[in-house]
Design a protein around this motif. Sequence first.
Motif, mmCIF file in Angstrom:
data_model
loop_
_atom_site.group_PDB
_atom_site.id
_atom_site.type_symbol
_atom_site.label_atom_id
_atom_site.label_comp_id
_atom_site.label_asym_id
_atom_site.label_seq_id
_atom_site.Cartn_x
_atom_site.Cartn_y
_atom_site.Cartn_z
ATOM 1 N N ASP A 52 0.828 -1.206 0.000
ATOM 2 C CA ASP A 52 0.000 0.000 0.000
ATOM 3 C C ASP A 52 0.869 1.267 0.000
ATOM 4 O OD1 ASP A 52 -2.723 1.325 0.433
ATOM 5 O OD2 ASP A 52 -1.599 2.088 2.146
ATOM 6 N N GLU B 91 2.380 1.746 -3.350
ATOM 7 C CA GLU B 91 1.389 2.282 -4.290
ATOM 8 C C GLU B 91 1.195 3.777 -4.066
ATOM 9 O OE1 GLU B 91 -3.286 1.496 -5.542
ATOM 10 O OE2 GLU B 91 -2.234 0.095 -4.211
ATOM 11 N N ARG B 92 1.149 4.190 -2.819
ATOM 12 C CA ARG B 92 0.988 5.620 -2.528
ATOM 13 C C ARG B 92 2.227 6.411 -2.970
ATOM 14 N NH1 ARG B 92 -3.459 6.549 0.468
ATOM 15 N NH2 ARG B 92 -4.409 4.741 1.514
ATOM 16 N N GLY C 258 4.043 5.638 -5.402
ATOM 17 C CA GLY C 258 3.925 5.718 -6.855
ATOM 18 C C GLY C 258 3.010 6.854 -7.279
ATOM 19 N N ARG C 259 1.909 7.030 -6.549
ATOM 20 C CA ARG C 259 1.000 8.131 -6.875
ATOM 21 C C ARG C 259 1.669 9.484 -6.645
ATOM 22 N NH1 ARG C 259 -3.280 4.593 -4.983
ATOM 23 N NH2 ARG C 259 -3.187 5.419 -2.860
ATOM 24 N N VAL C 260 2.480 9.564 -5.589
ATOM 25 C CA VAL C 260 3.207 10.806 -5.320
ATOM 26 C C VAL C 260 4.172 11.107 -6.469
ATOM 27 C CG1 VAL C 260 4.939 11.885 -3.830
ATOM 28 C CG2 VAL C 260 3.006 10.676 -2.810
ATOM 29 N N GLU D 159 3.922 10.089 -9.552
ATOM 30 C CA GLU D 159 3.140 10.479 -10.738
ATOM 31 C C GLU D 159 2.696 11.946 -10.635
ATOM 32 O OE1 GLU D 159 -0.079 7.778 -11.028
ATOM 33 O OE2 GLU D 159 1.166 6.071 -11.634
ATOM 34 N N ALA D 160 2.259 12.340 -9.446
ATOM 35 C CA ALA D 160 1.808 13.728 -9.261
ATOM 36 C C ALA D 160 2.970 14.702 -9.433
ATOM 37 C CB ALA D 160 1.187 13.888 -7.874
ATOM 38 N N GLU E 126 -4.247 20.044 -8.298
ATOM 39 C CA GLU E 126 -4.712 18.707 -7.926
ATOM 40 C C GLU E 126 -3.545 17.790 -7.551
ATOM 41 O OE1 GLU E 126 -6.969 17.434 -11.262
ATOM 42 O OE2 GLU E 126 -8.757 18.611 -10.722
ATOM 43 N N SER E 127 -2.460 17.905 -8.302
ATOM 44 C CA SER E 127 -1.287 17.068 -8.014
ATOM 45 C C SER E 127 -0.694 17.410 -6.652
ATOM 46 C CB SER E 127 -0.234 17.246 -9.109
ATOM 47 O OG SER E 127 -0.729 16.812 -10.366
ATOM 48 N N ILE F 26 -2.750 15.707 -4.042
ATOM 49 C CA ILE F 26 -2.450 14.270 -3.982
ATOM 50 C C ILE F 26 -1.159 14.029 -3.215
ATOM 51 C CG2 ILE F 26 -1.756 12.282 -5.375
ATOM 52 C CD1 ILE F 26 -3.688 13.278 -7.547
ATOM 53 N N GLU G 269 -1.097 11.840 0.217
ATOM 54 C CA GLU G 269 -0.386 10.560 0.216
ATOM 55 C C GLU G 269 0.820 10.605 1.151
ATOM 56 O OE1 GLU G 269 -1.557 7.959 -0.999
ATOM 57 O OE2 GLU G 269 -3.147 8.829 -2.231
#
Length: 329
Positions: A72, A75-76, A78-80, A82-83, A177-178, A181, A185
């Motif tokens: 988890d 994955e978070r 990874g989202r950071v 990407e943002a 928005e990024s 995120i 996260e």
Amino acid sequence: MKAGSVNTRLFIGNFLNPQMNSTENKKKPFQFNMGNNQAGQDKVAQKRQEAREKAMKLMKDVFSADKQIDDDMAERAGRVAEAENAILDANSQIKALDQEKEKLKETYGITEDSEEQQDLKLLEKRRDSMKPDSDIKLTEDEKARLAEIDAKGMTDYQKASLEIDSFKGPYNKTIEESQKIIKQENAIIRETSLNRLKSAPMVGAAQQAGEIMESANKEIIGMIVEDGKNTVDEKMEEIKEEMEEAKEEKEEQDERIEEIQQRNEELEAAYQEQREEQKNKVEILDMPTEQILGLNEIKSDIKQEVNNMLTEMKLLAEDVKGSMVDTGV
């Protein structure tokens, strides 16, 4: 001494057959092993296996839960990432648009301190003040000047520049928005990391697994001790029965000794009576040699039988007194 093997040695004299208590036989020990019986070994092995399985299950469960947390967090993260990349890309696009505005300024020959450029900045300020949650405020003079601009209309340069700015909208939204995120996260990742440091699930699981094995070992030791105690109790009961039998045997021998002693007393009395009668009848010197020898032989046989019985009873008494129980666990 290995766990699961408790040896106990016991020594007893041969109570049931006193004649067998010679030097080599009287101290011959017998040995039994309370931990080597198959049933006891099976129970110990089963208890150990159950403890291992329980400890391994605990470790696997904690490892599985810990791995889910790791997945988890990855994955978070990874989202950071990407943002952050989205912000970099959006800033790159905005920078390109700003370069277009600079080219536009050169094309129209606008300087930074010109009235047209100052009016453009005022128009941009009004636009930004109208955005939701904006804290930009216009002064009364600024409002008056904007009214004049609206009355005469914007120049081509001002219109083109504001149009280029309008293209920045989606990129600015992406950046906003990024950033949200990334903030959300990172907050979750930070909180999760702190909680893991506080609880240290794998360390706690390892400690619990160790406690499970330690508890199992204590139970196994208890099982071995109890098994050994039961075996010793059984052997001691057998010894007690043998001692009771030996005691009864001795009592019977004592009765036989008493009967022999009584018989000896009776024979002695008869001998003395016979001797007195012979003395009254004839002088001892006149008595035939065969008769005198016969009486002496009777007396000698009686004494020999008594001595033999006393010797036999003495051996029995010494054996009973010398019997012992030597137990080592």
